[in-house]
Design an enzyme around this catalytic site. Structure first.
Site, mmCIF file in Angstrom:
data_model
loop_
_atom_site.group_PDB
_atom_site.id
_atom_site.type_symbol
_atom_site.label_atom_id
_atom_site.label_comp_id
_atom_site.label_asym_id
_atom_site.label_seq_id
_atom_site.Cartn_x
_atom_site.Cartn_y
_atom_site.Cartn_z
ATOM 1 N N TRP A 1 0.827 -1.217 0.000
ATOM 2 C CA TRP A 1 0.000 0.000 0.000
ATOM 3 C C TRP A 1 0.862 1.269 0.000
ATOM 4 O O TRP A 1 0.777 2.107 -0.906
ATOM 5 C CB TRP A 1 -0.950 -0.021 1.212
ATOM 6 C CG TRP A 1 -1.798 1.211 1.368
ATOM 7 C CD1 TRP A 1 -2.140 2.103 0.374
ATOM 8 C CD2 TRP A 1 -2.428 1.688 2.571
ATOM 9 N NE1 TRP A 1 -2.955 3.098 0.902
ATOM 10 C CE2 TRP A 1 -3.142 2.865 2.233
ATOM 11 C CE3 TRP A 1 -2.475 1.236 3.881
ATOM 12 C CZ2 TRP A 1 -3.873 3.596 3.180
ATOM 13 C CZ3 TRP A 1 -3.213 1.967 4.813
ATOM 14 C CH2 TRP A 1 -3.904 3.129 4.474
ATOM 15 N N LYS B 1 9.763 5.593 16.076
ATOM 16 C CA LYS B 1 10.324 6.806 15.459
ATOM 17 C C LYS B 1 9.545 8.084 15.776
ATOM 18 O O LYS B 1 10.052 9.177 15.564
ATOM 19 C CB LYS B 1 10.476 6.633 13.961
ATOM 20 C CG LYS B 1 9.211 6.506 13.162
ATOM 21 C CD LYS B 1 9.627 6.283 11.717
ATOM 22 C CE LYS B 1 8.478 6.068 10.814
ATOM 23 N NZ LYS B 1 8.964 5.676 9.493
ATOM 24 N N TYR C 1 -2.820 -6.835 9.356
ATOM 25 C CA TYR C 1 -2.337 -5.636 8.646
ATOM 26 C C TYR C 1 -1.957 -4.541 9.645
ATOM 27 O O TYR C 1 -2.312 -4.611 10.812
ATOM 28 C CB TYR C 1 -3.301 -5.181 7.556
ATOM 29 C CG TYR C 1 -4.603 -4.480 7.926
ATOM 30 C CD1 TYR C 1 -4.640 -3.181 8.434
ATOM 31 C CD2 TYR C 1 -5.817 -5.111 7.687
ATOM 32 C CE1 TYR C 1 -5.832 -2.526 8.706
ATOM 33 C CE2 TYR C 1 -7.032 -4.472 7.959
ATOM 34 C CZ TYR C 1 -7.020 -3.169 8.467
ATOM 35 O OH TYR C 1 -8.209 -2.528 8.735
ATOM 36 N N TYR D 1 -5.325 0.462 -3.820
ATOM 37 C CA TYR D 1 -4.053 1.137 -3.544
ATOM 38 C C TYR D 1 -3.566 1.828 -4.816
ATOM 39 O O TYR D 1 -2.950 1.225 -5.695
ATOM 40 C CB TYR D 1 -3.002 0.141 -3.031
ATOM 41 C CG TYR D 1 -3.421 -0.614 -1.781
ATOM 42 C CD1 TYR D 1 -4.403 -0.112 -0.921
ATOM 43 C CD2 TYR D 1 -2.843 -1.829 -1.442
ATOM 44 C CE1 TYR D 1 -4.805 -0.802 0.205
ATOM 45 C CE2 TYR D 1 -3.227 -2.533 -0.300
ATOM 46 C CZ TYR D 1 -4.215 -2.015 0.507
ATOM 47 O OH TYR D 1 -4.611 -2.698 1.628
HETATM 48 N N1 NAP Z 1 -7.177 -4.905 4.482
HETATM 49 C C1 NAP Z 1 -7.090 -3.641 4.815
HETATM 50 O O1 NAP Z 1 -8.098 -2.935 4.992
HETATM 51 C C2 NAP Z 1 -5.722 -3.049 5.006
HETATM 52 C C3 NAP Z 1 -5.570 -1.802 5.662
HETATM 53 C C4 NAP Z 1 -4.296 -1.316 5.849
HETATM 54 C C5 NAP Z 1 -3.192 -2.026 5.387
HETATM 55 N N2 NAP Z 1 -3.369 -3.214 4.731
HETATM 56 C C6 NAP Z 1 -2.215 -4.006 4.209
HETATM 57 O O2 NAP Z 1 -1.249 -4.145 5.231
HETATM 58 C C7 NAP Z 1 -0.003 -3.608 4.801
HETATM 59 C C8 NAP Z 1 0.761 -3.049 5.967
HETATM 60 O O3 NAP Z 1 -0.006 -2.096 6.682
HETATM 61 P P1 NAP Z 1 0.366 -0.550 6.757
HETATM 62 O O4 NAP Z 1 1.172 -0.168 5.568
HETATM 63 O O5 NAP Z 1 -0.893 0.178 7.049
HETATM 64 O O6 NAP Z 1 1.217 -0.429 8.094
HETATM 65 P P2 NAP Z 1 2.569 -1.021 8.680
HETATM 66 O O7 NAP Z 1 3.054 -2.158 7.899
HETATM 67 O O8 NAP Z 1 2.315 -1.197 10.128
HETATM 68 O O9 NAP Z 1 3.569 0.215 8.541
HETATM 69 C C9 NAP Z 1 4.250 0.458 7.353
HETATM 70 C C10 NAP Z 1 4.912 1.844 7.392
HETATM 71 O O10 NAP Z 1 5.776 1.989 8.520
HETATM 72 C C11 NAP Z 1 6.971 2.677 8.153
HETATM 73 N N3 NAP Z 1 8.068 1.714 8.311
HETATM 74 C C12 NAP Z 1 8.127 0.435 7.845
HETATM 75 N N4 NAP Z 1 9.253 -0.168 8.230
HETATM 76 C C13 NAP Z 1 9.945 0.718 8.962
HETATM 77 C C14 NAP Z 1 11.177 0.658 9.643
HETATM 78 N N5 NAP Z 1 11.923 -0.446 9.649
HETATM 79 N N6 NAP Z 1 11.593 1.766 10.313
HETATM 80 C C15 NAP Z 1 10.833 2.879 10.327
HETATM 81 N N7 NAP Z 1 9.646 2.998 9.697
HETATM 82 C C16 NAP Z 1 9.195 1.923 9.023
HETATM 83 C C17 NAP Z 1 6.816 3.069 6.672
HETATM 84 O O11 NAP Z 1 6.244 4.370 6.553
HETATM 85 P P3 NAP Z 1 7.081 5.734 6.731
HETATM 86 O O12 NAP Z 1 8.475 5.498 6.298
HETATM 87 O O13 NAP Z 1 6.328 6.724 5.908
HETATM 88 O O14 NAP Z 1 6.985 6.045 8.199
HETATM 89 C C18 NAP Z 1 5.818 2.031 6.182
HETATM 90 O O15 NAP Z 1 5.078 2.458 5.081
HETATM 91 C C19 NAP Z 1 -0.381 -2.605 3.707
HETATM 92 O O16 NAP Z 1 0.686 -2.340 2.831
HETATM 93 C C20 NAP Z 1 -1.505 -3.343 3.043
HETATM 94 O O17 NAP Z 1 -0.996 -4.341 2.173
HETATM 95 C C21 NAP Z 1 -4.621 -3.737 4.560
#
Ligand code: NAP
Length: 330
Positions: free
Chosen positions: A21, A206, A195, A58
């Protein structure tokens, strides 16, 4: 990388899934360099992540398209989980949505096709029947759901169609599914794909206070309704959220494991959880997150994390919708 066999399918998914996403930038995420996005996807694969979660929603197909560009040549080695939006749940529209997905993904099959959010306006059994037809036609290999609460899960069960997974928001700062959805999924043998497992970056430590979290990410019910993009009517629990983050930080320091990795590893210990879908905006983030696959947690640490996050779990309650008071998780 450990794998997990999804029921009612021959899909063996990696327990860390790369979430596609944030790599489209825009809403919720801001500017994003396409080269970073492609590198993030390729790095995930190089680190042993074989499963990729995307959705037409997305970036209106942009995420599916990036995935095809980055890993088109590896099609047979990867598992693609994509989603159809609730506006497309009428059978005929679902078939069209699937064709669009196949086109965006430049493939002739989607491994796991998921219903993104419940749509109470359209009989679920009809939508599930259409998914089964797509499966019979070889367009998809299995189907699952996302953001499905107890009532929708009951309907799935009554319909006689077998779903392979339920994708839900689940992390140390958002444990709402533990009240009734996770127990039902365990009983019905519907594994959870978690997710936002690092709470959109909050669980990397951070952000040290609510003031640092940009408005488009402070839409969740942790933050006050006064935040400009909020869609809920709650006061939030910002102080408690950041106290909880501080406690997790302390525990992660003691264990000498990064906060993000402790958070991902904790999820993979939970009964009923098949995988954590973690996002990353560049190769460096993906590499750090993939290292969590090597982390083992002692039972005492798992208990300490449970205890440290319980007050926040209680404050946010059983509503499993991260963003809305009027829950769409039904
Ligand atoms: N089914 C649904 O309704 C639904 C809803 C939401 C998400 N999803 C799925 O779940 C996936 C993951 O969820 P999410 O993207 O919402 O949240 P997440 O995986 O909890 O957080 C990802 C974000 O955290 C930051 N990040 C990642 N690794 C990092 C690290 N090692 N150090 C520092 N910052 C880091 C990045 O953003 P920054 O660098 O900008 O901080 C990254 O985009 C999505 O890509 C999607 O495929 C599904």
């Amino acid at each position: 990388m450990e794998t997990y066999q999804l029921p009612h399918s021959d899909l063996e998914i990696s327990r860390l899934i790369f979430g596609c996403w944030a790599i489209v930038g825009g809403f919720n995420w801001g500017p994003q360099d396409e080269r970073d996005s492609l590198a993030a996807i390729k790095t995930a694969f190089d680190q042993g992540i074989t499963t990729f979660d995307t959705a037409e929603a997305y970036g209106a197909g942009a995420s599916e398209n990036l995935l095809a560009r980055a890993l088109g040549e590896k099609r047979k080695e990867i598992i693609i989980a994509s989603k159809a939006g609730p506006a497309d749940f009428e059978p005929e529209n679902l078939r069209k949505a699937c064709e669009r997905g196949l086109k965006n993904l430049k493939t002739d099959y989607i491994d796991l096709y998921q219903l993104h959010w419940p749509n109470p306006e359209i009989p679920l059994a009809d939508t599930l029947g259409a998914l089964q037809e797509l499966r019979d036609a070889g367009k998809i290999r299995a189907y699952g759901v996302s953001n499905f609460g107890n009532q929708s899960l009951d309907t799935c069960k009554e319909s006689g169609f077998n779903i392979s997974s339920n994708q839900m928001a689940y992390n140390l700062l958002f444990r709402a599914i533990e009240y009734s959805i996770l127990p039902q999924c365990i009983a019905d043998e519907v594994p959870i794909l978690c997710y936002s497992p690092i709470m959109q970056g909050l669980l990397t430590g951070k952000f040290t206070s609510e003031m640092e979290v940009p408005d488009d990410r402070a839409r969740t019910r942790h933050f006050t309704k006064e935040r400009s993009q909020s869609r809920h009517q709650e006061d939030g629990c910002e102080a408690l959220t950041f106290q909880t983050i501080a406690k997790i930080k302390e525990l992660s320091k003691e264990a000498e494991v990064s906060m993000g990795n402790i958070s991902l590893a904790w999820l993979l210990y939970q009964q009923g959880v098949a995988a954590a879908i973690v996002g990353g905006r560049n190769a460096a983030q993906v590499r750090k997150n993939a290292a969590s696959a090597q982390v083992t947690l002692r039972p005492a640490l798992i208990n300490a994390l449970d205890e440290a996050t319980r007050p926040l779990k209680e404050a946010l309650g059983p509503n499993a919708d991260l963003w809305q008071t009027d829950s769409r998780v039904i």
